[in-house]
Design an enzyme around this catalytic site. Structure first.
Site, short mmCIF file in Angstrom:
data_model
loop_
_atom_site.label_atom_id
_atom_site.label_comp_id
_atom_site.label_asym_id
_atom_site.label_seq_id
_atom_site.Cartn_x
_atom_site.Cartn_y
_atom_site.Cartn_z
N GLY A 251 47.99 85.01 31.67
CA GLY A 251 47.75 84.79 33.14
C GLY A 251 48.94 85.05 33.85
O GLY A 251 49.04 85.28 35.09
N ASP A 252 50.20 84.68 33.34
CA ASP A 252 51.43 84.65 33.80
C ASP A 252 51.97 86.19 34.03
O ASP A 252 52.32 86.39 34.93
CB ASP A 252 52.60 84.01 32.90
CG ASP A 252 52.13 82.57 32.50
OD1 ASP A 252 51.61 81.90 33.22
OD2 ASP A 252 52.46 82.14 31.28
#
Length: 306
Positions: A251-252
């Site tokens: 997600g980052d």
């Protein structure tokens, strides 16, 4: 310049074994120690994309020194605030035969009022044309509105911000118009206390975040791909084929690919494409994805309007 804020960085001790048997002695087949933290992951992906960033956060103690040593291998620009208490260690256990990931995350150091003020003083030079990406958990004694206070501060200084958090902390920042927010579909459902039957319902509620102030909304949906929702349109990225090795940081990586590309191009669709490639490439890697893997995955992602 892009600034990433990792309030509570960590040493991530990633263990791989065939099966995890609780209450018994387990032996790993492989292990690795990585500099962890959501903002750190963002800076590392930006480095792979050849986009400059400065990593900010709190580090301290013997583990803080080890963290900085591990991070130095990645040649990132940093400006950390030193604190008295130790940087945390997180343990990530990947049981391959069970197809399960287990995480045990440390709480992190307590931050004194002087240490907090020193950190905030470090933000005073951020201004117009800069983007600040805030993500991850807070240290145990920081106020729950810490991110909101930072967003208000840097907005007054003329900078944009990205917030990668959930729940009320996310909702509180929306009136300040974050450049992008990225809840997954489960987190989005929890925000509005609903369940989703299809993508159209997800898009409907993503638009509620736009109505509350977000400029762009990314929705990650694991094996079902991802959605980008703007004021007028919505787009879907397919989930490319590949073996998920370690989903930590995916997600980052998506946030980094989107925000970094958007800062350079102002093109939300291409930013979404690169963001989706970064996210999947990291999921297919033991560590944060490298540029060649991102380029490979990019070719297998298509963006379609929905």
């Amino acid at each position: 310049m892009i600034y990433t804020i990792t309030v509570n960085p960590s040493i991530d001790y990633v263990l791989q074994l065939k099966n995890l048997n609780t209450g018994q002695v387990n032996r790993t087949s492989n292990d690795v120690k990585l500099p962890g933290g959501k903002g750190i992951n963002v800076s590392r992906i930006l480095k792979e994309l050849q986009i400059d960033s400065t990593a900010l956060g709190f580090v301290g103690g013997a583990t803080g020194s080890m963290f900085e040593s591990l991070l130095s291998k990645h040649d990132l620009k940093t400006s950390f605030t030193q604190v008295k208490e130790d940087t945390r260690i997180n343990v990530k256990i990947n049981a391959t035969d069970q197809n399960e990931e287990t995480e045990i995350n440390g709480a992190g150091p307590a931050i004194s009022s002087d240490e907090k003020q020193s950190f905030l003083d470090n933000l005073k030079d951020i201004g117009k044309g800069d983007v600040v990406i805030m993500s991850g958990s807070l240290c145990k004694n920081l106020d729950s509105k810490f991110y909101l206070d930072i967003a208000e501060m840097i907005q007054k200084q003329g900078a944009d911000f990205v917030i990668d958090t959930t729940g009320q902390a996310l909702l509180d920042t929306l009136p300040l118009h974050p450049l992008v927010v990225k809840p997954n579909h489960h987190e989005l459902a929890e925000l509005f206390n609903v369940t989703f039957k299809n993508n159209q319902e997800i898009i409907t509620y993503a638009r509620k975040l736009l109505e509350k102030g977000a400029k762009h909304v990314l929705i990650s949906m694991a094996g079902d791909g991802a959605l980008l929702v703007t004021k007028d349109k919505a787009y879907k990225a397919n989930a490319p084929k590949g073996t998920v090795i370690n989903s930590v940081g995916a997600g980052d990586s998506m946030i980094a690919g989107f925000a970094g590309t958007f800062m350079e191009t102002n093109d939300p669709i291409e930013s979404f494409h690169i963001g989706a490639a970064c996210g999947s490439a990291t999921a297919f890697s033991q560590d944060i994805a490298i540029k060649s893997k991102i380029d490979e995955v990019y070719k297998n992602i298509s963006i379609t309007e929905v």
